[in-house]
Design an enzyme around this catalytic site. Sequence first.
Site, PDB file in Angstrom:
ATOM      1  N   ASP A  85       1.591   6.548   8.130  1.00 21.30           N
ATOM      2  CA  ASP A  85       2.419   7.163   7.094  1.00 21.30           C
ATOM      3  C   ASP A  85       1.729   7.037   5.747  1.00 21.30           C
ATOM      4  O   ASP A  85       0.829   6.206   5.567  1.00 21.30           O
ATOM      5  CB  ASP A  85       3.790   6.485   7.052  1.00 21.30           C
ATOM      6  CG  ASP A  85       4.857   7.344   6.379  1.00 21.30           C
ATOM      7  OD1 ASP A  85       4.546   8.472   5.959  1.00 21.30           O
ATOM      8  OD2 ASP A  85       6.009   6.875   6.279  1.00 21.30           O
ATOM      9  N   ALA A  87       2.187   6.875   1.292  1.00 18.41           N
ATOM     10  CA  ALA A  87       2.873   5.987   0.348  1.00 18.41           C
ATOM     11  C   ALA A  87       2.919   6.663  -1.015  1.00 18.41           C
ATOM     12  O   ALA A  87       2.072   7.504  -1.338  1.00 18.41           O
ATOM     13  CB  ALA A  87       2.158   4.643   0.236  1.00 18.41           C
ATOM     14  N   ASP A  88       3.915   6.282  -1.795  1.00 17.56           N
ATOM     15  CA  ASP A  88       4.009   6.767  -3.176  1.00 17.56           C
ATOM     16  C   ASP A  88       3.251   5.847  -4.121  1.00 17.56           C
ATOM     17  O   ASP A  88       2.742   6.292  -5.152  1.00 17.56           O
ATOM     18  CB  ASP A  88       5.481   6.879  -3.586  1.00 17.56           C
ATOM     19  CG  ASP A  88       6.229   7.894  -2.725  1.00 17.56           C
ATOM     20  OD1 ASP A  88       5.776   9.054  -2.683  1.00 17.56           O
ATOM     21  OD2 ASP A  88       7.214   7.532  -2.096  1.00 17.56           O
ATOM     22  N   LYS A  98       7.778   3.568  -1.029  1.00 15.56           N
ATOM     23  CA  LYS A  98       7.904   4.772  -0.230  1.00 15.56           C
ATOM     24  C   LYS A  98       9.316   5.329  -0.413  1.00 15.56           C
ATOM     25  O   LYS A  98      10.185   4.650  -0.928  1.00 15.56           O
ATOM     26  CB  LYS A  98       7.654   4.473   1.258  1.00 15.56           C
ATOM     27  CG  LYS A  98       6.199   4.072   1.542  1.00 15.56           C
ATOM     28  CD  LYS A  98       5.949   3.692   2.986  1.00 15.56           C
ATOM     29  CE  LYS A  98       6.509   4.662   3.980  1.00 15.56           C
ATOM     30  NZ  LYS A  98       6.009   6.061   3.775  1.00 15.56           N
ATOM     31  N   GLU A 107      11.684   5.341   8.148  1.00 18.07           N
ATOM     32  CA  GLU A 107      10.297   4.909   8.037  1.00 18.07           C
ATOM     33  C   GLU A 107      10.193   3.397   8.177  1.00 18.07           C
ATOM     34  O   GLU A 107       9.313   2.879   8.876  1.00 18.07           O
ATOM     35  CB  GLU A 107       9.719   5.354   6.690  1.00 18.07           C
ATOM     36  CG  GLU A 107       9.505   6.854   6.577  1.00 18.07           C
ATOM     37  CD  GLU A 107       9.132   7.312   5.178  1.00 18.07           C
ATOM     38  OE1 GLU A 107       8.682   8.463   5.051  1.00 18.07           O
ATOM     39  OE2 GLU A 107       9.296   6.529   4.233  1.00 18.07           O
TER      40      GLU A 107
END
Length: 224
Positions: A85, A87-88, A98, A107
């Site tokens: 995944d 990530a921010d 996230k 998630e």
Amino acid sequence: MTQDELKQAVDQAAVDYIKPHLEDDSIIGVGTGSTANCFIDALAEIKHTFDGAVASSDATAERLKGHGIPVYDLNEAGTLEFYIDGADETNDHLQLIKGGGAALTREKIVAACSKQFVCIADDSKWVDILGTFPLPVEVIPMARSYVAREIVALGGDPVYRQGVVTDNGNVILDVHNLKIQSATELEERLNAIVGVVTNGLFACRPADVLLMGTSEGVKTVKAS
């Protein structure tokens, strides 16, 4: 390299990273968002090497199915070998923020059920201190105002994400103006507020490895 080229590079790196470990019965977890979408597109090229996937959102499930990749319920799949995944934000401990796509709860569940969490991101997401990106908090709708007041008491500035309902039927508060010095502590404090489903800090269960796209290529980063 453009942002799209960086995404493509890290997504291919993620496929190359997991491919040697996949078997016919392997089921992998797949995240949500634009970077995860690109990963799914790359993953489709090797779909014959594994059994299927667990999706962290309805949108991800639909994209996987569109590529002919079987999607399993997590309760049936059990423990997963990998969760991949984006990530921010990420720091050097591979603690993440996230939830920009409002899929943070699922998630977090899929990540918890995976042996290895592989984060894929470009170097614009790398920060010294988490919190510049507003921290998403998923909240039971009737508790929204109460939770917001509790977050204000912790020093945050919560903003209701108008018009967004999660796949779980809940709402999102985006918490601004945080400088997160102790991510694990804040994750636990927020989760302890009645009405909070979970928050977008992935610190208690951080990523195990970060594949980070840079102008010099993809770098593999382990937690410091």
